[in-house]
Design a protein around this motif. Sequence first.
Motif, PDB file in Angstrom:
ATOM      1  N   GLU A  65      40.223 -24.612 -22.437  1.00  0.00           N
ATOM      2  CA  GLU A  65      39.911 -26.017 -22.207  1.00  0.00           C
ATOM      3  C   GLU A  65      39.204 -26.639 -23.410  1.00  0.00           C
ATOM      4  O   GLU A  65      39.506 -27.769 -23.809  1.00  0.00           O
ATOM      5  CB  GLU A  65      39.034 -26.134 -20.954  1.00  0.00           C
ATOM      6  CG  GLU A  65      39.035 -27.500 -20.289  1.00  0.00           C
ATOM      7  CD  GLU A  65      38.055 -28.453 -20.949  1.00  0.00           C
ATOM      8  OE1 GLU A  65      38.210 -29.676 -20.765  1.00  0.00           O
ATOM      9  OE2 GLU A  65      37.137 -27.981 -21.646  1.00  0.00           O
ATOM     10  N   SER A  66      38.292 -25.895 -24.015  1.00  0.00           N
ATOM     11  CA  SER A  66      37.573 -26.398 -25.191  1.00  0.00           C
ATOM     12  C   SER A  66      38.536 -26.634 -26.348  1.00  0.00           C
ATOM     13  O   SER A  66      38.473 -27.670 -27.027  1.00  0.00           O
ATOM     14  CB  SER A  66      36.489 -25.407 -25.611  1.00  0.00           C
ATOM     15  OG  SER A  66      35.479 -25.313 -24.642  1.00  0.00           O
ATOM     16  N   SER A 107      43.437 -32.908 -12.622  1.00  0.00           N
ATOM     17  CA  SER A 107      42.041 -32.505 -12.807  1.00  0.00           C
ATOM     18  C   SER A 107      41.206 -32.814 -11.571  1.00  0.00           C
ATOM     19  O   SER A 107      40.342 -32.020 -11.179  1.00  0.00           O
ATOM     20  CB  SER A 107      41.449 -33.217 -14.023  1.00  0.00           C
ATOM     21  OG  SER A 107      42.124 -32.857 -15.208  1.00  0.00           O
ATOM     22  N   VAL A 108      41.449 -33.957 -10.950  1.00  0.00           N
ATOM     23  CA  VAL A 108      40.717 -34.321  -9.730  1.00  0.00           C
ATOM     24  C   VAL A 108      40.997 -33.299  -8.627  1.00  0.00           C
ATOM     25  O   VAL A 108      40.091 -32.876  -7.895  1.00  0.00           O
ATOM     26  CB  VAL A 108      41.101 -35.736  -9.266  1.00  0.00           C
ATOM     27  CG1 VAL A 108      40.486 -36.048  -7.905  1.00  0.00           C
ATOM     28  CG2 VAL A 108      40.635 -36.770 -10.287  1.00  0.00           C
ATOM     29  N   LYS A 109      42.251 -32.886  -8.501  1.00  0.00           N
ATOM     30  CA  LYS A 109      42.609 -31.883  -7.492  1.00  0.00           C
ATOM     31  C   LYS A 109      41.921 -30.557  -7.789  1.00  0.00           C
ATOM     32  O   LYS A 109      41.485 -29.839  -6.872  1.00  0.00           O
ATOM     33  CB  LYS A 109      44.128 -31.714  -7.441  1.00  0.00           C
ATOM     34  CG  LYS A 109      44.873 -32.928  -6.896  1.00  0.00           C
ATOM     35  CD  LYS A 109      46.376 -32.674  -6.866  1.00  0.00           C
ATOM     36  CE  LYS A 109      47.119 -33.808  -6.152  1.00  0.00           C
ATOM     37  NZ  LYS A 109      46.988 -35.091  -6.836  1.00  0.00           N
ATOM     38  N   ALA A 110      41.804 -30.211  -9.076  1.00  0.00           N
ATOM     39  CA  ALA A 110      41.110 -28.973  -9.444  1.00  0.00           C
ATOM     40  C   ALA A 110      39.633 -29.028  -9.058  1.00  0.00           C
ATOM     41  O   ALA A 110      39.049 -28.007  -8.673  1.00  0.00           O
ATOM     42  CB  ALA A 110      41.262 -28.725 -10.944  1.00  0.00           C
ATOM     43  N   GLU A 140      30.439 -24.370 -13.827  1.00  0.00           N
ATOM     44  CA  GLU A 140      30.647 -24.745 -15.226  1.00  0.00           C
ATOM     45  C   GLU A 140      32.061 -25.276 -15.439  1.00  0.00           C
ATOM     46  O   GLU A 140      32.270 -26.258 -16.162  1.00  0.00           O
ATOM     47  CB  GLU A 140      30.395 -23.538 -16.133  1.00  0.00           C
ATOM     48  CG  GLU A 140      30.696 -23.779 -17.597  1.00  0.00           C
ATOM     49  CD  GLU A 140      29.899 -24.920 -18.210  1.00  0.00           C
ATOM     50  OE1 GLU A 140      30.407 -25.538 -19.164  1.00  0.00           O
ATOM     51  OE2 GLU A 140      28.779 -25.204 -17.738  1.00  0.00           O
ATOM     52  N   VAL A 141      33.040 -24.628 -14.802  1.00  0.00           N
ATOM     53  CA  VAL A 141      34.428 -25.123 -14.867  1.00  0.00           C
ATOM     54  C   VAL A 141      34.496 -26.539 -14.291  1.00  0.00           C
ATOM     55  O   VAL A 141      35.123 -27.435 -14.875  1.00  0.00           O
ATOM     56  CB  VAL A 141      35.374 -24.174 -14.098  1.00  0.00           C
ATOM     57  CG1 VAL A 141      36.749 -24.821 -13.887  1.00  0.00           C
ATOM     58  CG2 VAL A 141      35.524 -22.857 -14.847  1.00  0.00           C
ATOM     59  N   PHE A 142      33.843 -26.740 -13.164  1.00  0.00           N
ATOM     60  CA  PHE A 142      33.815 -28.068 -12.529  1.00  0.00           C
ATOM     61  C   PHE A 142      33.269 -29.112 -13.494  1.00  0.00           C
ATOM     62  O   PHE A 142      33.891 -30.156 -13.730  1.00  0.00           O
ATOM     63  CB  PHE A 142      32.955 -27.998 -11.260  1.00  0.00           C
ATOM     64  CG  PHE A 142      32.826 -29.305 -10.519  1.00  0.00           C
ATOM     65  CD1 PHE A 142      33.681 -29.591  -9.461  1.00  0.00           C
ATOM     66  CD2 PHE A 142      31.865 -30.231 -10.865  1.00  0.00           C
ATOM     67  CE1 PHE A 142      33.575 -30.789  -8.762  1.00  0.00           C
ATOM     68  CE2 PHE A 142      31.746 -31.434 -10.181  1.00  0.00           C
ATOM     69  CZ  PHE A 142      32.605 -31.711  -9.126  1.00  0.00           C
ATOM     70  N   HIS A 143      32.096 -28.842 -14.065  1.00  0.00           N
ATOM     71  CA  HIS A 143      31.452 -29.837 -14.936  1.00  0.00           C
ATOM     72  C   HIS A 143      32.232 -30.028 -16.237  1.00  0.00           C
ATOM     73  O   HIS A 143      32.272 -31.137 -16.780  1.00  0.00           O
ATOM     74  CB  HIS A 143      30.014 -29.427 -15.226  1.00  0.00           C
ATOM     75  CG  HIS A 143      29.121 -29.498 -14.029  1.00  0.00           C
ATOM     76  ND1 HIS A 143      28.874 -30.677 -13.345  1.00  0.00           N
ATOM     77  CD2 HIS A 143      28.424 -28.541 -13.363  1.00  0.00           C
ATOM     78  CE1 HIS A 143      28.059 -30.445 -12.330  1.00  0.00           C
ATOM     79  NE2 HIS A 143      27.777 -29.165 -12.315  1.00  0.00           N
ATOM     80  N   VAL A 178      35.050 -32.341 -15.453  1.00  0.00           N
ATOM     81  CA  VAL A 178      34.516 -33.699 -15.297  1.00  0.00           C
ATOM     82  C   VAL A 178      34.255 -34.334 -16.660  1.00  0.00           C
ATOM     83  O   VAL A 178      34.620 -35.492 -16.909  1.00  0.00           O
ATOM     84  CB  VAL A 178      33.217 -33.673 -14.461  1.00  0.00           C
ATOM     85  CG1 VAL A 178      32.509 -35.014 -14.522  1.00  0.00           C
ATOM     86  CG2 VAL A 178      33.524 -33.328 -13.005  1.00  0.00           C
ATOM     87  N   ARG A 179      33.627 -33.583 -17.578  1.00  0.00           N
ATOM     88  CA  ARG A 179      33.297 -34.141 -18.899  1.00  0.00           C
ATOM     89  C   ARG A 179      34.545 -34.483 -19.696  1.00  0.00           C
ATOM     90  O   ARG A 179      34.622 -35.554 -20.313  1.00  0.00           O
ATOM     91  CB  ARG A 179      32.419 -33.148 -19.677  1.00  0.00           C
ATOM     92  CG  ARG A 179      30.994 -33.061 -19.170  1.00  0.00           C
ATOM     93  CD  ARG A 179      30.101 -32.379 -20.177  1.00  0.00           C
ATOM     94  NE  ARG A 179      30.508 -30.996 -20.415  1.00  0.00           N
ATOM     95  CZ  ARG A 179      30.010 -29.951 -19.753  1.00  0.00           C
ATOM     96  NH1 ARG A 179      29.129 -30.142 -18.774  1.00  0.00           N
ATOM     97  NH2 ARG A 179      30.412 -28.735 -20.034  1.00  0.00           N
ATOM     98  N   THR A 180      35.513 -33.577 -19.696  1.00  0.00           N
ATOM     99  CA  THR A 180      36.742 -33.836 -20.454  1.00  0.00           C
ATOM    100  C   THR A 180      37.490 -35.027 -19.881  1.00  0.00           C
ATOM    101  O   THR A 180      38.001 -35.870 -20.632  1.00  0.00           O
ATOM    102  CB  THR A 180      37.651 -32.588 -20.438  1.00  0.00           C
ATOM    103  OG1 THR A 180      36.963 -31.506 -21.072  1.00  0.00           O
ATOM    104  CG2 THR A 180      38.955 -32.856 -21.172  1.00  0.00           C
TER     105      THR A 180
END
Length: 405
Positions: free
Chosen positions: A84-85, A116-119, A377-380, A383-385
Amino acid sequence: MPATENQGSFLNRISIRRNQFNSIDNTDVGEVEELEHFQKHVADRFSGLLSAADSPGETPEQPSPPLLSISWFCNLLDAFLCCESEFKVILIQGRDPIQFSRPPLDRLLPDLLERSVKALDVCNAVTQGLDLIHHWQKLAQIAVTALEQTPVGEGQIRRAKKALTTLLTSMVFDDKENANNNYHGKWTERTKSFGRRGPGHGHGKDRPAGNFRSLSWSVAKSWSAAKQIQNMSGNVVAPRGAESTGMAMPIYIMNTVMVMVMWALVAAIPCQERNGLSTHAHFQSPRNLGWTQPIIGLQEKIGEEWKKKEKRGTPGLLEELQRLEKVARSLIEFADGFVFPLEEEKVGELAAQVEELAEICRKMEEGVGPLQQQVREVFHRIVRTRAEVLDVLDQVSKLVAPVQY
């Protein structure tokens, strides 16, 4: 003299035009190299996860946690965060925002944002499932504490059996019933009574184990993990033609990685309504791409395990959960045939099973918390991306907006 000036002006224009084309070529070459590196890194990360599944076992030289164990999932989420990064750098860094309004990004980015919202919903459900696993571990620990007493008497056996029976009853539930509010209410009432010896005793040490099912899912009652994964995997189509060498490819890679990771989490961790899950992540990924091969390999292995799960009705594919259920059943059978005093052979048999259960509890105690933190951490990170992409799209909308006169 005028002819010389015209000639110089003409040569300058040629030089400027040549520099523009060189700049464009360098940009294209840079994007191609970034894409190649990204694909290689994805392939390497998931090949490592697949090799662990093919040759499980941990050695001091090269740790290799078993497939679907807590440690393996920590590695899986590490791989996701690294992918993701790198993807975010390729997508946003140094890119002209106006490109986001042109094909194929204008078509692919809204789809990525929706996925992403579904994730995020899946991360919420998995976090609640990990809370539930933590409470199952507490019930198992009650049994371990009781059975480690020497000598083991009928009181210890009854206490251990009650804890393990409560544990197994909570594990063996139908996914459809799990989404039913009445089922939650009945189960909560049953488990609240565990360890209660009289009025006011609920404030004692047994209380956390007694009301663990009162933790409700943070999603709607009609929400289905299987349908969510099905919706996420829809429209994940490999780019063709010229798009296969442009920005469409890293977006496709990230979509595939996201769906695969969320699907694996839902398969392993207790989540709401998972019937038919094994068929919902089998989107078509071309096998001729190097990075897809390890992902397809993992998908096939996990899919086979899920088919076995559906037949025997276990709560999830997490390796520690499956071991916990097996040992708990064996100890309940032992308790049913308990006669005091125990024969020497029976004492050794009980000690071995209690030791195994204690080891499972230790792994859960040490691993569930960090795994839950990684899910957060995956969640946040998602959200940030997503917020950064939306900021760029907002800039683009202002750039292309018609000027009002």
